[in-house]
Structure formats: C-alpha cells, structure tokens
Design a protein around this motif. Structure first.
Motif, PDB file in Angstrom:
ATOM      1  N   TYR A  24      -8.858   2.362   2.070  1.00 45.25           N
ATOM      2  CA  TYR A  24      -7.465   2.726   1.835  1.00 45.25           C
ATOM      3  C   TYR A  24      -7.314   3.971   0.970  1.00 45.25           C
ATOM      4  O   TYR A  24      -6.208   4.494   0.843  1.00 45.25           O
ATOM      5  CB  TYR A  24      -6.693   1.540   1.242  1.00 45.25           C
ATOM      6  CG  TYR A  24      -6.088   0.718   2.351  1.00 45.25           C
ATOM      7  CD1 TYR A  24      -4.805   0.962   2.791  1.00 45.25           C
ATOM      8  CD2 TYR A  24      -6.829  -0.251   3.007  1.00 45.25           C
ATOM      9  CE1 TYR A  24      -4.258   0.243   3.841  1.00 45.25           C
ATOM     10  CE2 TYR A  24      -6.307  -0.981   4.056  1.00 45.25           C
ATOM     11  CZ  TYR A  24      -5.009  -0.728   4.469  1.00 45.25           C
ATOM     12  OH  TYR A  24      -4.470  -1.417   5.512  1.00 45.25           O
ATOM     13  N   LEU A  41      -4.588   1.708  -5.676  1.00 46.43           N
ATOM     14  CA  LEU A  41      -4.653   0.840  -4.503  1.00 46.43           C
ATOM     15  C   LEU A  41      -5.746  -0.209  -4.655  1.00 46.43           C
ATOM     16  O   LEU A  41      -5.627  -1.317  -4.122  1.00 46.43           O
ATOM     17  CB  LEU A  41      -4.912   1.680  -3.244  1.00 46.43           C
ATOM     18  CG  LEU A  41      -3.772   2.618  -2.834  1.00 46.43           C
ATOM     19  CD1 LEU A  41      -4.163   3.453  -1.628  1.00 46.43           C
ATOM     20  CD2 LEU A  41      -2.503   1.829  -2.543  1.00 46.43           C
ATOM     21  N   VAL A  85       0.838  -1.208   0.000  1.00 48.68           N
ATOM     22  CA  VAL A  85       0.000   0.000   0.000  1.00 48.68           C
ATOM     23  C   VAL A  85       0.868   1.251   0.000  1.00 48.68           C
ATOM     24  O   VAL A  85       0.652   2.184  -0.796  1.00 48.68           O
ATOM     25  CB  VAL A  85      -0.941  -0.003   1.221  1.00 48.68           C
ATOM     26  CG1 VAL A  85      -1.528   1.380   1.454  1.00 48.68           C
ATOM     27  CG2 VAL A  85      -2.058  -0.997   1.014  1.00 48.68           C
TER      28      VAL A  85
END
Length: 919
Positions: A419, A142, A126
């Motif tokens: 995320y 992502l 990430v």
C-alpha cells in the motif's frame, strides 16, 4: 483556507490516523465474526449446518468485503473518507444486528452478506489516511492504520470467552444472540465517535474527476501486479489464519484451545507489525521492502512445505563375495568360512518412537536384517543381509510455531509495503486503486482455503499448503524483478547495460620507467574527475589501468575513432582539436596539461570520439579501459554515486565555459557590427558634408533670385502686366525652393551630427534636448512608415547641457524606440510613443519612453534584462537590445534604468543619469 483544508496539519492528521485505525480494527473484528460464531453454534448443536453450509457462511463475509472495496474506494475519492466510513459502519451494523434474529441458513447467509461490508472499510481508511500525510510519511501512516488487522485476533481471543459467559457455559444456549447485538452496538458507537473526532479530507483532483477517469487506473497492469502482491501477503494472512486451526490439530495433535492460541500468535503480530512495515517502506522504499518480503516468504514456505515424515526405504545390503558355508552369525557380523562381513545391528527403536517433541533436525537411521543362519551354504553374490533406511523429519512444533510467527510478521510488513506503492503511483485515485488491490487481496482469503483443501485431497500432505504459497511468493518476486528490469531499460537503458555488463579480464599493468609518480593514488586524487573519491576507491582505480607512453607529435586518437578509454595525463601536454573544412582551418579546442583528463565520457557511453588528440610533448598517460571501469563500478555501487557527482561537476563547468564563450562570441559580433555601423556613419557624415556644399550654393543662388525679384523690383523689371505676373510666380516658386532647401539642409545637418555622434564614443558636452530631437527626427521617417506617432515633451530648462557620450545616448534612444514599436504594436504598427525629458529632484536627467500597446506579462517582465532572452527569435531578435541598453545606462552613464508594464496596458521605460557621466 479552513483548518480542515490546510495541508498536512499534524494534530488533525494524528487524530485522523487514530480514529481510522480504531474504526478499521472494529470493522475487521466484525468481518471475521462468523468464524467464531458458526463454530460455536455447530459445536454446541444449537443450529445444525452441514459442511457446505458452514463453508458458505464462513466465505460469504470475506467475499462481500472483497468485492465492496472498489466501489467504496471510489466513493471515498469522490465524497471523502469521513462520511463514507461513517455511513459504512452504520449500514453494516444493521445486518450484524439481524444475525441475532436468524434461525435458518438463508437468514444467516443474507445477514452475513450484509455485515461482510465491514471488510470494505479498509479501502475507505486507506484513501482517507493517505490524504492526511505527505508522501514521505504515507507508508508509516498506512502501516499503523493496517494494524487494525489485529481485530481478527481480538475476535478470536475474546469472542469464545464472551459466548461461554453469555450462554452460562451452555446452560442458556440462546444467550449467543446477545453477542451480535453487542458487536452491532460497538460498531454504531465507533461510527459516531469517528464522525465526531474525524475531519473531512479528500483530494481535490480526484473530487473533480469523472467516473471514467476514476476507474481508468483499474485497467493498468500495474494495479493487477500490486493486486497479486496483496493476494499473497494479505490473502495468505486471512487464509492461514483460518487454516491453522485444523492444520495444527491434524499434524501435531494439539487441542482446540492450543490451536486457537497458535492462530492468535500468527494473526496478532501480523497486524501490529504492519506499522513497522510502513516505516520501513518510507525509509528504504517499498520495492526494497517487498524484495525482502518475497524472498523471506519463499524461504520460510519452502522449509514449512517439507512434511513431517517417517520413511522406510531399502538401504545398502550385504552380498556374498564368494561361495562358502556360514560359520557364524552375530548382531554385527556374518562369517563365511574365515571371511567376516560387518553389518549394522537392528535398532531397538526408531527415532520417531524416541521423539518426545524435542527433536529438531532430520535423522537417518540404517540397519541390516540377516537372511542366513550358521551352517547355510551360500553362493557368490547371494544376499546375506538386507538393508533398511529410516528417514525421520520431526517438523518440530516449536520450529513450526516460530516460522509461522515470522511468516506472519513478514506478511504484515508486506501488507504495508504494497500500500506504499499506491499513493506513489496513483495519488489521485488512492481509493479506487486501493479498493481494487484490497479486493484482490481479500479474494485470496476467499480462494486459497479451497485450494489448500484441494491440494490436501490430491497429495494427502498438509504441508502442500506451504508449497503453493512458496510458488506464489516466487512468482511475485520474478514478476517484480522483470518489471524493474523493464523500467530500467526504458528509463535508463545505459545504466541497465552498465549494471549488467560482462567485462573482460583486467589488462596486465605496464609500468613506465622514469618520470612517473610511484604513488599513483596521489596523482589520481589531483585529477578533477576523481578528486572527491576516498583513498580506497582511488586504489581500485589505480589497479584497473595501465601506463602508456606517447612521443611528441604522435596522435593519441582521431575524431570518430571508437571511444573506449579515458586518458589521465601524468607527464606532458596534449592538444584537443577538430579538423576544419575546405574554407576553414583546423581548430584547437583545448590544450591540456599534466593532471588533466580527457576522453572520460567514453567510460560511460562508449560513443565515437568527437575530436582528435595529439601529443605536443613527450607524454606519459595512465589509461582506464571502459570494460574494466564498468567491472569496478559493478563491484562497488557506492563509487557510481561519487563518480557521477564528479562528472556532473565537470559538465556544469563545461556548460558555464560554453555560456561564457557564447557571450564573448556575441560581444565580438556586436563589436564588429558596431564598427561596421561606425564606418558607415563616418561615410554618411562625409557624404552629408559634401552634399551640404552644393546645397549651400543653391540656397545662396535662390536667395539672390528672391532678392532680385522682390516687390520693389518687379515694376522696374516687368515690361507689362503679363511679365510682372510671370516674375511674381517665379519669385514664389524660388521661395518654395529656398524653404525646402533649408529644410533639407536642417535634416542633413541633423543626420550628419547624429552620424558623427554614432561614429564616435568620445565624450563631449552637448545639449540633451537638441541631441534627442536629432535622434527623433532621424527615427521619424521609419515611424511614419509604420503608422507610429512620436510625441516629444521637453520639461528641461534652457540649461540642459550634458557631459557624456552622444553616440551611446542615440543608441539607447533608438533601441528603446525600436522595442516600443516592434513589441508594443507589432508588425501592423499604429499607435503613439511618448518621449519625455525631465529633471529629477536629485538633479539628474530623466528620460522616459512610453507606448500604449500590448504590454508585457509578469513572467516575461522578470526576464527582459537577461542577455539572449527574446520572444521574437523567429523574426530575427537576438535578445540583446535591452541588455545592451542597461549596460550603457548603468555603466557608461552611471545611471539606473527600470521598466513598468502590464499585459494589454502598454510599457514605460525610464532611465536616470547624472549631468556628467563618470570618468
């Protein structure tokens, strides 16, 4: 800057994304390796583990992968993802290989503890992937990276077949040991491929942070909120992926192979769809995406929490309405004497017995069982037939599969959405924060299965799994809504109140008689506040207002009255004014005509009126009430944007008008100052003229005395040597007086000439050298008191006459000298100022003034010509000196001016102008 350091190189970013996704897919496949291997070993009786040992072996890799995410994320922030990911895969391959040599439970346990580190690869990837993409594309990137979750489906689908082949369908039970070796080899190969194809990338700010700074975001409540979101979308994904097999076998009585396929249907799309979730987060924002994710999951889990049921319950019964004898009983009736009671005949088969797997909707079946026979005597209110109700809900397996599939897709989107938040809120700590959020999410996969089992033991219902997930999704939704509301109240409280305002009902329209355009939308479209609104929005504005009439001379509102209404002038004129003080008169701020609007800020802030309004003619107004306006905006959010654009335009115009008024005010003030100086100069010139007369007389008298006391007359006048000596001293004293009188006369003449020049802006022809010297002689008195030395150099020839404006020229020279002394050397003074007169190659006069003081930095130098810009406003500077100088030189002189300066290296200002100023 190297290629690897260049910002957002697309080719390298694309390569980094591909190799990172590939590496994460392999790591995820290794992370869930035990789920297949342990099931095979136990099912084949190769190694015997009890239930507790199996639980530990399944949970240990999940736990290790979870807790390793934070330190791995921090290492990535510090050293970069390329080297950390490479080392992680190499280290993980060792315990994975050692699984093939394990015999006892503790050996499997420690090996599992080691290769569980593969789950921490998510935090590394990430941070690494986020560093390669700009903010607007990070969600998509992502999301693509997160598709590596599909590694779980790869292991679920391929590992069982591989084990079957390696063990020769059970003929070689020890053949399983090759599989962990193959996995370890693939992991090593992936590590070197990643190292070869990837490029180093890390965020410089994060690399320079201390350990305390890198972990400080972990104490933010926002991190734990994101962790709860991920606990649900990822933890539920991992938990359901493991739980679906026993769940579906027990509830739907399907085979192990079919249950495995169902688990793959859930996990594979959930991983792949994550890329779509990233794109949606970039396109619509992570918060909006998560709203839909939590709401969808709450609905799906609520539906799935309804268990498969086949319930029998007492239903409506039949009671005798009067006493009598049963004369007849049939499947559908009971007859007492002549009174017939209808009843539902018993069914031959209930819906559950008839369901072949195609039933979808719940079914309610009712019937009666007679409790009497023909010939029986019954009394009033006696029970004749008992009722039975059967409720059957099939929990159709295909509906279940579809909802589980959708749940997997939605959680996959949610994983990317969570995320997307991290680089937005923690751009310099993506690794550490991503690791913590990933840890909490992975712990969901570790914690939720035991919770599922506990609920199953307590309730006896497999569907309780979905009930707890529905509760968690609702909790996430509520927390998100509360946070958004709190942010809105802190950062935009007025907007928050606007959105949640509860208005009163629309006022009834009071339509005025004559003089009003019946097409109100056309009138409103000409009002600046509404000029850009489309027709349908203008129609809505027209619906919420009312007409009022105000006679000439009547007050519309007073200063400090409550502000709750905006006024559109349809007919007439209005003055906006403010009351004066005891020493000043009332001030009219504006006179507004038909088609203009006033009081519109009251629609937004509701603050008291800042001025008064009075009708100077008979007026017709269309007024808009604040409550109704807010109600209209809350019903049409698009109109908020249109209204704000128009309001911003009006504020911008107001700011421009205010700036122009300030300039004009300063110009008037400067003109007043100039007139005052002109009057003083005229007075000084008159005084100088009057002083010149007695000075001339004294000078003439002194010259007579000097002449009478000449050397040729001393002998005649002196009676003795002593008298001669006295007369000689007197002659010397008179000469000294005469010299100083001449000096004073010269100074007064210069002062008089300069005063005359400054008192008049008339053009005349004058020697530029003489004019400059007069200005310098005047300024030299102040220069000496400040320790400033004026150094004048004349490079002009004898022909230096200038046809221009001496008064303005002296103003320019004095302003530049004052600037050089004040800004170049400061209040302490001390230093030299060079003044040079020269002729350019094009035949123009050039004047340069140079100091050797503090200089001007680049940022300030770019703004020195701006009106009102000054660095010494606290000492009375107005910021207009150089602006006035520039206007005089470029305007009145027809020349040009420039400046050169460097910090601590002095300043040089020079200007050029023709020998004859423009006419």
């Amino acid at each position: 800057m190297t290629a690897a350091e260049s910002p957002f190189d697309q080719n390298q970013a694309r390569t980094a994304l591909i190799v990172s996704t590939m590496a994460f897919t392999v790591c995820f496949a290794c992370w869930v390796f035990n789920g297949v291997l342990i099931a095979h070993l136990v099912g084949s009786n190769v190694i015997r583990f009890d239930t507790t040992e199996i639980s530990w072996l399944l949970a240990t890799p999940i736990f290790t992968g979870a807790v390793s995410r934070v330190p791995l994320g921090m290492l990535t922030d510090r050293f970069g993802g390329r080297i950390v990911f490479f080392c992680l895969m190499l280290v993980t391959a060792v315990p994975l290989y050692l699984v093939s040599h394990s015999e006892e439970f503790y050996e499997f346990l420690f090996a599992s503890l080691g290769f569980g580190l593969a789950g921490g690869g998510f935090a590394v990837g990430v941070a690494y992937v986020a560093s390669w993409f700009e903010k607007e594309k990070q969600g998509t990137a992502l999301g693509i990276f997160g598709a590596g979750n599909a590694g779980a489906a790869i292991t679920t689908l391929l590992a069982p077949s591989a084990l079957l082949w390696l063990t020769d369908a059970g003929a070689d039970p020890e053949g399983w040991r090759v599989l962990p070796q193959l996995y370890a080899g693939i992991l090593v190969a992936t590590a070197f491929l990643f190292l070869t194809m990837g490029r180093e990338r890390k965020a410089p700010p994060a690399a320079e942070q201390s350990f305390r700074a890198r972990i400080s975001p972990l104490f933010s409540l926002r991190v734990w909120r994101f962790g709860l979101y991920y606990f649900f979308v990822f933890g539920a994904f991992v938990a359901i992926a493991q739980w679906l097999v026993p769940y579906s076998i027990s509830v739907y009585q399907i085979s192990l192979v079919q249950a495995g396929l169902l688990a793959a249907v859930f996990s594979l799309p959930s991983g792949i769809i994550r890329a779509v979730g990233g794109w949606l987060s970039d396109r619509f924002g992570a918060r909006n995406v998560m709203y839909w994710v939590f709401m969808s999951c709450a609905i799906i889990c609520t539906i799935l929490s309804i268990p498969r049921m086949d319930i029998f319950s007492p239903g409506p019964s039949i009671l005798a309405q009067r006493s009598g004898t049963i004369t007849k009983v049939t499947p559908n009736t009971i007859t007492i004497d002549s009174l017939v009671y209808e009843m539902r005949a018993p069914v031959s088969a209930i819906p559950a017995e008839l369901d072949t797997g195609s039933a979808v909707m719940p079914r309610i079946t009712q019937w009666h069982n007679p409790l009497v026979e023909a010939g029986d005597k019954v009394s009033k209110r006696q029970l004749l037939a008992e009722g039975t109700t059967n409720i059957y809900y099939p929990a159709n397996i295909w509906i279940f599969v579809f909802l589980v599939f959708v749940f997997g897709v939605v959680t996959g989107i949610g994983k990317a959405g969570v995320y997307k938040f991290i680089p937005d809120y923690f751009p310099n700590n993506v690794g550490a924060v991503g690791g913590m959020v990933g840890l909490i999410g992975a712990m969901g996969g570790f914690i939720l299965p035991p919770i599922f089992g506990l609920l199953l033991d307590l309730t006896g219902l497999w569907s309780s799994t979905w009930a707890i997930l529905a509760v968690i999704s609702v909790a996430c939704l509520i927390w998100m809504q509360r946070v958004v509301r709190r942010i809105l109240m802190v950062e935009a409280p007025d907007l928050a109140r606007l959105v949640e305002f509860s208005p009163r009902h629309t006022l009834p329209p009071l339509i005025a008689d004559a003089g009003i355009d019946k097409d109100l939308e056309t009138v409103l479209s000409r009002v600046p506040l509404f000029i850009n609104l489309p027709h349908e929005e203008l129609a809505r504005v027209a619906e919420i207002g009312q007409y009022i009439s105000v006679g000439k001379g009547q007050t519309v509102f007073l200063e400090n009255d409550p502000g709750d209404t905006a006024y559109v002038i349809l007919v007439g004129q209005v003055d906006i004014w403010r009351a004066g003080t005891e020493d000043t008169a009332d001030v009219v701020l504006a006179s507004l005509q038909s088609g203009e609007v006033f009081g519109e800020l009251a629609l937004i802030d509701g603050e008291p009126r800042s001025a008064s309004a009075v009708a100077t003619e008979d007026c017709e107004f269309f007024i808009i009430d604040r409550d109704n306006f807010i109600q209209m905006l809350s019903g049409t959010p698009r109109m908020i944007g249109d209204f704000m654009v128009n309001l911003s335009s009006r504020l911008r115009d107001t700011n421009a008008a205010f700036f122009e008024a300030t300039i004009e005010q300063e110009r008037v003030r400067s003109a007043g100052e100039l007139e005052r100086h002109r009057q003083i100069s005229q007075m000084v010139a008159g005084v100088a003229h009057e002083i010149n007369t007695p000075i001339g007389i004294v000078n003439h008298a002194a010259s007579i005395i000097v002449e009478d006391l000449g050397l040729e007359n001393l002998d005649t006048l002196a009676k003795d040597d002593q008298a001669k000596l006295t007369l000689n001293d007197t002659a010397e004293a008179v000469k000294l007086i005469q010299n100083n009188i001449a000096r004073a006369d010269t100074l007064i003449r210069s002062f008089k000439n300069l005063s005359i020049h400054q008192a008049s802006d008339q053009r005349e022809t004058i020697g530029l050298v003489t004019l400059t010297q007069e200005v310098l002689e005047l300024y030299e008195i102040k220069a000496k008191s400040s320790g400033i030395t004026l150094q004048f150099e004349n490079r002009l020839g004898a022909n230096n006459n200038w046809d221009g404006f001496p008064g303005l020229y002296s103003q320019v020279i004095l302003n530049l000298l004052e600037n050089a002394a004040h800004y170049g050397y400061g209040p302490d003074g001390g230093g030299a100022i060079d003044i040079v007169l020269d002729m350019t190659g094009s035949g123009q006069f050039q004047v340069s003034i140079t100091d050797y003081g503090r200089g001007i930095n680049t940022a300030e130098l770019a703004r020195v010509w701006e009106p009102f810009y000054t660095t010494s406003r606290h000492t009375g500077g107005s910021g207009l000196g150089l602006a006035i100088v520039r206007n005089i030189v470029t305007g009145s002189f027809g020349g040009k001016i420039d400046i050169f300066s460097e910090a601590d290296d002095g300043t040089r200002v020079w200007f050029e102008f023709p020998v004859s100023a423009p006419k």
